[in-house]
Motif scaffolding. Structure first.
Motif, short mmCIF file in Angstrom:
data_model
loop_
_atom_site.label_atom_id
_atom_site.label_comp_id
_atom_site.label_asym_id
_atom_site.label_seq_id
_atom_site.Cartn_x
_atom_site.Cartn_y
_atom_site.Cartn_z
N ASN A 29 43.43 27.28 65.95
CA ASN A 29 42.38 27.37 64.93
C ASN A 29 41.01 27.50 65.60
O ASN A 29 40.24 26.54 65.64
CB ASN A 29 42.43 26.12 64.04
CG ASN A 29 41.53 26.24 62.84
OD1 ASN A 29 41.04 27.33 62.50
ND2 ASN A 29 41.30 25.12 62.17
N PRO A 30 40.69 28.68 66.12
CA PRO A 30 39.46 28.83 66.91
C PRO A 30 38.17 28.70 66.11
O PRO A 30 37.13 28.39 66.67
CB PRO A 30 39.59 30.23 67.52
CG PRO A 30 40.68 30.92 66.81
CD PRO A 30 41.54 29.88 66.17
N LYS A 31 38.20 28.99 64.82
CA LYS A 31 37.08 28.78 63.88
C LYS A 31 35.89 29.72 64.09
O LYS A 31 35.22 30.08 63.13
CB LYS A 31 36.59 27.33 63.90
CG LYS A 31 37.62 26.33 63.40
CD LYS A 31 37.07 24.92 63.36
CE LYS A 31 38.14 23.96 62.87
NZ LYS A 31 37.67 22.56 62.91
N LYS A 32 35.60 30.09 65.32
CA LYS A 32 34.45 30.98 65.58
C LYS A 32 34.94 32.25 66.26
O LYS A 32 35.90 32.23 67.03
CB LYS A 32 33.42 30.29 66.48
CG LYS A 32 32.74 29.09 65.83
CD LYS A 32 31.72 28.48 66.77
CE LYS A 32 31.05 27.28 66.13
NZ LYS A 32 30.07 26.64 67.02
N VAL A 33 34.25 33.36 65.99
CA VAL A 33 34.63 34.65 66.54
C VAL A 33 34.65 34.61 68.06
O VAL A 33 35.60 35.08 68.71
CB VAL A 33 33.68 35.76 66.04
CG1 VAL A 33 33.90 37.06 66.80
CG2 VAL A 33 33.87 35.98 64.55
N GLN A 34 33.61 34.05 68.68
CA GLN A 34 33.54 34.02 70.14
C GLN A 34 34.65 33.17 70.73
O GLN A 34 35.20 33.50 71.79
CB GLN A 34 32.16 33.49 70.59
CG GLN A 34 31.94 33.43 72.09
CD GLN A 34 31.88 34.79 72.77
OE1 GLN A 34 32.23 35.80 72.19
NE2 GLN A 34 31.45 34.82 74.02
N VAL A 35 35.03 32.09 70.06
CA VAL A 35 36.13 31.25 70.54
C VAL A 35 37.45 32.02 70.45
O VAL A 35 38.27 31.98 71.37
CB VAL A 35 36.21 29.94 69.73
CG1 VAL A 35 37.41 29.10 70.17
CG2 VAL A 35 34.92 29.14 69.88
N ALA A 36 37.65 32.74 69.36
CA ALA A 36 38.86 33.55 69.21
C ALA A 36 38.95 34.59 70.33
O ALA A 36 40.02 34.79 70.92
CB ALA A 36 38.87 34.24 67.84
N ARG A 37 37.84 35.24 70.64
CA ARG A 37 37.85 36.25 71.70
C ARG A 37 38.19 35.62 73.05
O ARG A 37 38.98 36.15 73.82
CB ARG A 37 36.48 36.94 71.77
CG ARG A 37 36.24 37.92 70.65
CD ARG A 37 35.14 38.92 71.00
NE ARG A 37 34.94 39.85 69.91
CZ ARG A 37 33.92 39.82 69.05
NH1 ARG A 37 32.99 38.89 69.17
NH2 ARG A 37 33.81 40.71 68.09
N LEU A 38 37.55 34.48 73.34
CA LEU A 38 37.76 33.84 74.65
C LEU A 38 39.18 33.28 74.80
O LEU A 38 39.66 33.12 75.92
CB LEU A 38 36.72 32.74 74.87
CG LEU A 38 35.30 33.24 75.17
CD1 LEU A 38 34.30 32.10 75.09
CD2 LEU A 38 35.24 33.90 76.55
N THR A 39 39.84 32.98 73.69
CA THR A 39 41.23 32.52 73.77
C THR A 39 42.20 33.69 73.66
O THR A 39 43.41 33.49 73.53
CB THR A 39 41.54 31.48 72.67
OG1 THR A 39 41.23 32.02 71.38
CG2 THR A 39 40.76 30.20 72.90
N GLY A 40 41.69 34.92 73.71
CA GLY A 40 42.55 36.08 73.87
C GLY A 40 42.90 36.84 72.60
O GLY A 40 43.77 37.72 72.64
#
Length: 327
Positions: A226-237
């Motif tokens: 559940n990355p919640k933020k766009v940048q977190v989703a990108r950094l987790t692949g």
């Protein structure tokens, strides 16, 4: 219940941004994930005492509390007083010392020879004792560096992108070895990396840094799920991210892909994007919920999977075995 705790709450003005990190670690391994130049290594060096923050507190509580750094109290322990092991990217072995001399540097002056022998054996360095770092492979150098660190029983191990300069085969081998070392280590460890696979494999807890700020933290599995933020989703692949238009509580439209999706949980009005991981697609019947055609898709073959790019830009990774059995 254990009260053992590593606390880091520091601020430092850097050229490109201000570093501001605040976290607590209760044993286990913490991962710090982020792009190059986001403040990851600066955080490690602050814990080790290699660089000084401008403000804040760094402390370790085991049987009692040891304050490494406190700007208000004017406390700043030297690196050698912190009992922290730092594994540098290039391992920082002494080039004019043999393997056994490098490992022995981590032991007290009156060390027992058996302790040195045990460390040599534990890290499978038998037969290499008289060699110098230049005569070792990258994997052997890493094992020597880890043996040197663990020889003096540190409270904290800091790992600064330990696999960044290795080829793929050696990297996989050493990931397994390091994973076993950390499982046996009864202390605190922090791994800095920009590789999502490494952080997922090693770390119980995860921080994601961007330009010196923490943009996500929690258990590693929760942040990935559940990355919640766009940048977190990108950094987790996450490869597929699109802006959305909310239709109702359970339907939204992807503006980039032109697809309307039905979702399982009620949609918050704060939602701006949808993310779909490339491995989460499955072959479907045309009338299934959330199904769409793959006409004009392009297909790229890699050893164990197909990378499929749909005409609308969605990226799909499909295991070859699945294609053989089901398509």
């Amino acid at each position: 219940m254990s009260n053992e705790l590593l606390k880091v709450n520091i601020q430092k003005k850097l050229k490109e941004f201000d570093l501001n990190v605040d976290f607590e670690l209760k044993k286990g391994c913490l991962g710090i994930l982020g792009p190059s130049g986001c403040g990851k290594s600066m955080t490690l060096k602050s814990v080790a005492g290699i660089v000084n923050p401008d403000n804040g507190v760094i402390s370790l509580t085991t049987n009692d509390e040891t304050v490494y750094y406190d700007s208000n109290e004017k406390i700043n322990l030297k690196p050698q007083k912190r009992n922290v092991g730092y594994l540098f990217q290039n391992y920082a072995l002494f080039p004019n010392m043999t393997v056994e001399e490098n490992v022995a540097i981590g032991l007290p002056k009156d060390y027992d020879e058996k302790r040195l022998t045990d460390m040599i054996k534990r890290f499978r360095l038998e037969g290499l004792e008289k060699r110098y770092p230049r005569e070792l492979s990258g994997g052997q150098q890493q094992r020597v560096a880890l043996a040197r660190i663990l020889a003096y029983s540190p409270d904290v191990i800091l790992l600064d992108e330990p696999f960044s300069a290795m080829d793929t085969f050696l990297k996989e081998q050493l990931r397994i070895e390091l994973s076993n070392v950390l499982k046996d280590f009864d202390g605190f460890s922090i791994l800095v990396t920009h590789n999502r696979d490494e952080v997922f494999q090693f770390c119980d807890e995860l921080l994601i840094l961007d330009k010196g700020k923490i943009i996500a933290k929690g258990t590693t599995h929760d942040v990935f799920e559940n990355p919640k933020k766009v940048q977190v989703a990108r950094l987790t692949g996450c490869k597929n991210i699109s802006k959305v238009e909310i239709i109702d509580d359970y339907h939204l439209k992807s503006l980039e892909w032109g697809i309307t999706f039905e979702v399982a949980e009620k949609i918050s009005q704060d939602i701006t994007h949808i993310g779909i991981r490339a491995h989460d697609f499955l072959p479907a019947e045309k009338d299934d919920i959330n199904s769409f055609d793959t006409i004009n898709a392009t297909k790229l073959e890699i050893p164990f999977e197909w990378q499929i790019t749909l005409a609308n830009g969605l990226w799909w990774k499909l295991d070859k075995k699945y294609m053989i059995m089901n398509l």
